[in-house]
Scaffold this active site. Sequence first.
Site, PDB file in Angstrom:
ATOM      1  N   HIS A  47       0.851  -1.181   0.000  1.00  0.00           N
ATOM      2  CA  HIS A  47       0.000   0.000   0.000  1.00  0.00           C
ATOM      3  C   HIS A  47       0.893   1.239   0.000  1.00  0.00           C
ATOM      4  O   HIS A  47       2.111   1.154   0.214  1.00  0.00           O
ATOM      5  CB  HIS A  47      -0.910   0.000   1.221  1.00  0.00           C
ATOM      6  CG  HIS A  47      -1.992  -1.031   1.164  1.00  0.00           C
ATOM      7  ND1 HIS A  47      -3.034  -1.077   2.066  1.00  0.00           N
ATOM      8  CD2 HIS A  47      -2.209  -2.063   0.304  1.00  0.00           C
ATOM      9  CE1 HIS A  47      -3.835  -2.085   1.769  1.00  0.00           C
ATOM     10  NE2 HIS A  47      -3.348  -2.697   0.706  1.00  0.00           N
ATOM     11  N   GLU A  49       1.248   3.707   2.097  1.00  0.00           N
ATOM     12  CA  GLU A  49       1.932   3.994   3.351  1.00  0.00           C
ATOM     13  C   GLU A  49       3.167   3.114   3.520  1.00  0.00           C
ATOM     14  O   GLU A  49       4.214   3.587   3.979  1.00  0.00           O
ATOM     15  CB  GLU A  49       0.976   3.770   4.531  1.00  0.00           C
ATOM     16  CG  GLU A  49      -0.265   4.641   4.489  1.00  0.00           C
ATOM     17  CD  GLU A  49      -1.453   3.949   3.828  1.00  0.00           C
ATOM     18  OE1 GLU A  49      -2.579   4.141   4.299  1.00  0.00           O
ATOM     19  OE2 GLU A  49      -1.241   3.218   2.825  1.00  0.00           O
ATOM     20  N   CYS A  72      -5.493   1.629   6.395  1.00  0.00           N
ATOM     21  CA  CYS A  72      -6.279   0.442   6.726  1.00  0.00           C
ATOM     22  C   CYS A  72      -5.837  -0.121   8.070  1.00  0.00           C
ATOM     23  O   CYS A  72      -4.675  -0.006   8.466  1.00  0.00           O
ATOM     24  CB  CYS A  72      -6.165  -0.614   5.633  1.00  0.00           C
ATOM     25  SG  CYS A  72      -4.514  -1.329   5.453  1.00  0.00           S
ATOM     26  N   ARG A 204      -3.939   3.434 -25.428  1.00  0.00           N
ATOM     27  CA  ARG A 204      -2.651   3.526 -26.105  1.00  0.00           C
ATOM     28  C   ARG A 204      -1.847   4.691 -25.525  1.00  0.00           C
ATOM     29  O   ARG A 204      -1.321   5.531 -26.234  1.00  0.00           O
ATOM     30  CB  ARG A 204      -2.861   3.676 -27.616  1.00  0.00           C
ATOM     31  CG  ARG A 204      -3.537   2.435 -28.195  1.00  0.00           C
ATOM     32  CD  ARG A 204      -3.678   2.463 -29.692  1.00  0.00           C
ATOM     33  NE  ARG A 204      -4.717   3.339 -30.180  1.00  0.00           N
ATOM     34  CZ  ARG A 204      -6.022   3.034 -30.179  1.00  0.00           C
ATOM     35  NH1 ARG A 204      -6.437   1.893 -29.665  1.00  0.00           N
ATOM     36  NH2 ARG A 204      -6.912   3.868 -30.664  1.00  0.00           N
TER      37      ARG A 204
END
Length: 364
Positions: A47, A49, A72, A204
């Site tokens: 993540h 952090e 989290c 693209r």
Amino acid sequence: MDYMAQALSLARLALGQVSPNPAVGAVIVKDGEVVGEGYTHPPGLDHAEIAALKQAGERARGGVMYVTLEPCCHHGRTPPCTRAIIGAGIAEVHVAVLDVNPQVQGRGRDELERAGIRVQVGEGEAEARQVNEAYAKFITEGIPFITVKFAVSLDGKIATRSGDSRWISGELSRKRVHHLRYIADAVMVGVGTVLADDPRLTTRCCGSGGLLKKQPLRVIVDSRGRTPPEARVFTEPGQVLLVLAGAAGPKQRAPFTRAGVELVELPAPDGRVDLESLMAVLGEREITSVLVEGGGTLAGALFDEGLVDKVIAFIAPIIIGGREAKTAVAGRGVDKVQDSLKLERVTVERFEEDVMISGYPGGR
């Protein structure tokens, strides 16, 4: 220096890469110097952090972290970020917005505060919410965030009476569309667009920061099974879903099976693909965002059923005319102008001669 703005810029690098996780950016500052920064990597990897803490190392102790979403505090594919922040000795955390995930929703902030870390919430909140608008809908409703995009002439046409539509918008506008595909999990069109334009529906443009971009899932809504097996959309890298109304027979399935195309057969109470059922199917596949690129029949049906979350319209300064020329949104529409769907939080950008208008249907 605006460290939260820097974190938000990092978060945008993760858009289109990390679903169903949110796109998050983090910056660690110590004694006025940035000592670590990072953004979310694909599921199962670091993540934002953690990436920032790894870069900072021991310099993180006593530092201030700026992060675009509440860290989290639960075990998912990776351990909780809150514990890593506490263990690293971070003294203060600035959070742009709290996480709407029921497993978090303020618990991450509370855990940090109980550990003696000062937490400030709300800096850059509006922009942080926009970065993760698709994640927020998916995590709370279980279905993807739907953006309808179209390019129209000044008189509201997406093609001439003969069906020609290349090119209504200019080159810079088309480059922006490739970026919109890049940050979407899926690109969706109706069969009429495939028959008229034979599009590739790939992105693209290149990713940044070393992330490897997957092509978005390509979704074709085809109630009557008219998509030609030799269409270019089936020859490009990435996955394709061909969505049919009702069951397909072995003969109809065979050429698509050979081409590696997955068929999805959905209920068709009125002879057309049930779009709410389709959104549920995409949600089960952890598709958090869908860019709908046409045509008018599909867009009209999505508006009629209240499934559109955002609108992006490129308007070119040309006049096409013609009673039979195609319009961007068909469907039932409304009887009175006062009942028209009104966009809120409208923004306007210029792309050379084109104008891009984006906004959110009222109440969404």
